[in-house]
Design a protein around this motif. Structure first.
Motif, PDB file in Angstrom:
ATOM      1  N   THR A   8       0.111  -7.819   3.424  1.00 31.78           N
ATOM      2  CA  THR A   8       1.368  -8.558   3.461  1.00 31.78           C
ATOM      3  C   THR A   8       1.830  -8.639   4.913  1.00 31.78           C
ATOM      4  O   THR A   8       1.239  -8.012   5.794  1.00 31.78           O
ATOM      5  CB  THR A   8       2.456  -7.860   2.627  1.00 31.78           C
ATOM      6  N   ALA A   9       2.893  -9.376   5.147  1.00 27.95           N
ATOM      7  CA  ALA A   9       3.433  -9.489   6.502  1.00 27.95           C
ATOM      8  C   ALA A   9       3.918  -8.137   7.032  1.00 27.95           C
ATOM      9  O   ALA A   9       3.943  -7.914   8.242  1.00 27.95           O
ATOM     10  CB  ALA A   9       4.575 -10.500   6.527  1.00 27.95           C
ATOM     11  N   SER A  10       4.281  -7.222   6.134  1.00 26.15           N
ATOM     12  CA  SER A  10       4.804  -5.927   6.561  1.00 26.15           C
ATOM     13  C   SER A  10       3.868  -4.758   6.263  1.00 26.15           C
ATOM     14  O   SER A  10       4.268  -3.605   6.362  1.00 26.15           O
ATOM     15  CB  SER A  10       6.167  -5.675   5.902  1.00 26.15           C
ATOM     16  N   ALA A  26       3.198  -0.257  -9.100  1.00 24.98           N
ATOM     17  CA  ALA A  26       3.002  -0.955  -7.826  1.00 24.98           C
ATOM     18  C   ALA A  26       3.387  -0.028  -6.684  1.00 24.98           C
ATOM     19  O   ALA A  26       4.234   0.855  -6.839  1.00 24.98           O
ATOM     20  CB  ALA A  26       3.843  -2.220  -7.793  1.00 24.98           C
ATOM     21  N   TRP A  27       2.751  -0.249  -5.538  1.00 22.04           N
ATOM     22  CA  TRP A  27       2.994   0.559  -4.350  1.00 22.04           C
ATOM     23  C   TRP A  27       3.046  -0.345  -3.120  1.00 22.04           C
ATOM     24  O   TRP A  27       2.429  -1.407  -3.109  1.00 22.04           O
ATOM     25  CB  TRP A  27       1.855   1.554  -4.124  1.00 22.04           C
ATOM     26  N   ILE A  28       3.742   0.092  -2.077  1.00 24.00           N
ATOM     27  CA  ILE A  28       3.706  -0.595  -0.785  1.00 24.00           C
ATOM     28  C   ILE A  28       3.395   0.419   0.308  1.00 24.00           C
ATOM     29  O   ILE A  28       3.646   1.622   0.141  1.00 24.00           O
ATOM     30  CB  ILE A  28       5.020  -1.342  -0.461  1.00 24.00           C
ATOM     31  N   SER A  29       2.856  -0.089   1.409  1.00 26.30           N
ATOM     32  CA  SER A  29       2.538   0.770   2.548  1.00 26.30           C
ATOM     33  C   SER A  29       2.656  -0.044   3.837  1.00 26.30           C
ATOM     34  O   SER A  29       2.177  -1.177   3.884  1.00 26.30           O
ATOM     35  CB  SER A  29       1.111   1.303   2.430  1.00 26.30           C
ATOM     36  N   PRO A  30       3.252   0.537   4.873  1.00 19.86           N
ATOM     37  CA  PRO A  30       3.305  -0.176   6.147  1.00 19.86           C
ATOM     38  C   PRO A  30       1.979  -0.110   6.906  1.00 19.86           C
ATOM     39  O   PRO A  30       1.696  -0.955   7.744  1.00 19.86           O
ATOM     40  CB  PRO A  30       4.407   0.550   6.919  1.00 19.86           C
ATOM     41  N   PRO A  60       3.653 -17.276   0.499  1.00 18.17           N
ATOM     42  CA  PRO A  60       4.902 -17.556   1.201  1.00 18.17           C
ATOM     43  C   PRO A  60       6.150 -17.091   0.454  1.00 18.17           C
ATOM     44  O   PRO A  60       7.139 -16.711   1.068  1.00 18.17           O
ATOM     45  CB  PRO A  60       4.905 -19.078   1.353  1.00 18.17           C
ATOM     46  N   ALA A  61       6.113 -17.094  -0.870  1.00 19.85           N
ATOM     47  CA  ALA A  61       7.276 -16.687  -1.661  1.00 19.85           C
ATOM     48  C   ALA A  61       7.258 -15.205  -2.013  1.00 19.85           C
ATOM     49  O   ALA A  61       8.137 -14.730  -2.725  1.00 19.85           O
ATOM     50  CB  ALA A  61       7.356 -17.523  -2.935  1.00 19.85           C
ATOM     51  N   GLY A  62       6.250 -14.472  -1.563  1.00 26.46           N
ATOM     52  CA  GLY A  62       6.154 -13.054  -1.876  1.00 26.46           C
ATOM     53  C   GLY A  62       4.857 -12.736  -2.589  1.00 26.46           C
ATOM     54  O   GLY A  62       3.833 -13.377  -2.370  1.00 26.46           O
ATOM     55  N   LEU A  63       4.923 -11.756  -3.471  1.00 24.20           N
ATOM     56  CA  LEU A  63       3.743 -11.256  -4.171  1.00 24.20           C
ATOM     57  C   LEU A  63       3.679 -11.769  -5.603  1.00 24.20           C
ATOM     58  O   LEU A  63       4.705 -11.908  -6.267  1.00 24.20           O
ATOM     59  CB  LEU A  63       3.770  -9.731  -4.200  1.00 24.20           C
ATOM     60  N   VAL A  64       2.473 -12.016  -6.066  1.00 28.90           N
ATOM     61  CA  VAL A  64       2.206 -12.312  -7.471  1.00 28.90           C
ATOM     62  C   VAL A  64       1.151 -11.321  -7.932  1.00 28.90           C
ATOM     63  O   VAL A  64       0.110 -11.166  -7.284  1.00 28.90           O
ATOM     64  CB  VAL A  64       1.700 -13.754  -7.680  1.00 28.90           C
ATOM     65  N   ASP A  84       9.273  -8.288  -2.207  1.00 32.02           N
ATOM     66  CA  ASP A  84       9.043  -7.213  -1.246  1.00 32.02           C
ATOM     67  C   ASP A  84       8.078  -6.117  -1.707  1.00 32.02           C
ATOM     68  O   ASP A  84       7.804  -5.184  -0.969  1.00 32.02           O
ATOM     69  CB  ASP A  84      10.377  -6.565  -0.884  1.00 32.02           C
ATOM     70  N   GLY A  85       7.548  -6.195  -2.917  1.00 35.38           N
ATOM     71  CA  GLY A  85       6.642  -5.176  -3.430  1.00 35.38           C
ATOM     72  C   GLY A  85       7.336  -3.996  -4.083  1.00 35.38           C
ATOM     73  O   GLY A  85       6.690  -3.157  -4.690  1.00 35.38           O
TER      74      GLY A  85
END
Length: 133
Positions: A8-10, A26-30, A60-64, A84-85
């Motif tokens: 992702t962008a971040s 779901a998870w996010i990581s920088p 462009p609109a985020g995550l699917v 944003d995840g």
């Protein structure tokens, strides 16, 4: 277990399901080294029946994210969206996904395209679904 990851962008976003197979996750990581779990909620639940996120794509609109949920019959393909995840929404049930299982997703110029099988679990046929942008 995490089943899929996307850049992702971040940083990164990953999707999968809980150890008891009764929650999507779901998870996010920088940086890919440290991970934060998205807050649990009804969007990840299926009344104690199995529900799984199998693939995720960034656009462009985020995550699917796409996957499958048991519905007491043949199950249904399932779609989630997130800017944003961390905060996720599950798309309303779509008749075209009944008996389907989504295992892959990409974001194209006309919106998401999901790939998987239809006729689950008896008459598995390769299938694709085009989603709204």
């Amino acid at each position: 277990p995490m089943r899929a990851v996307t850049a992702t962008a971040s940083g990164f976003a990953a999707v999968g399901f809980g150890a008891s197979d009764d929650r999507a996750a779901a998870w996010i990581s920088p940086d890919g080294l440290t991970w934060q779990t998205a807050p649990d909620g009804a969007v990840f639940a299926n009344h104690t029946l199995p529900i799984r996120m199998a693939a995720v794509a960034a656009g462009p609109a985020g995550l699917v994210a796409v996957g499958w949920k048991s519905d007491g019959g043949n199950g249904s393909g399932t779609v989630w969206r997130s800017a944003d995840g961390l905060a996720w929404q599950r798309d309303p049930v779509q008749a075209s996904l009944t008996g389907g299982e989504l295992n892959g997703v990409a974001i194209g110029p006309h919106g998401p395209i999901g790939a998987g099988i239809a006729g689950y679990p008896d008459i598995d046929q390769a299938s694709v679904w085009l989603g709204p942008p």
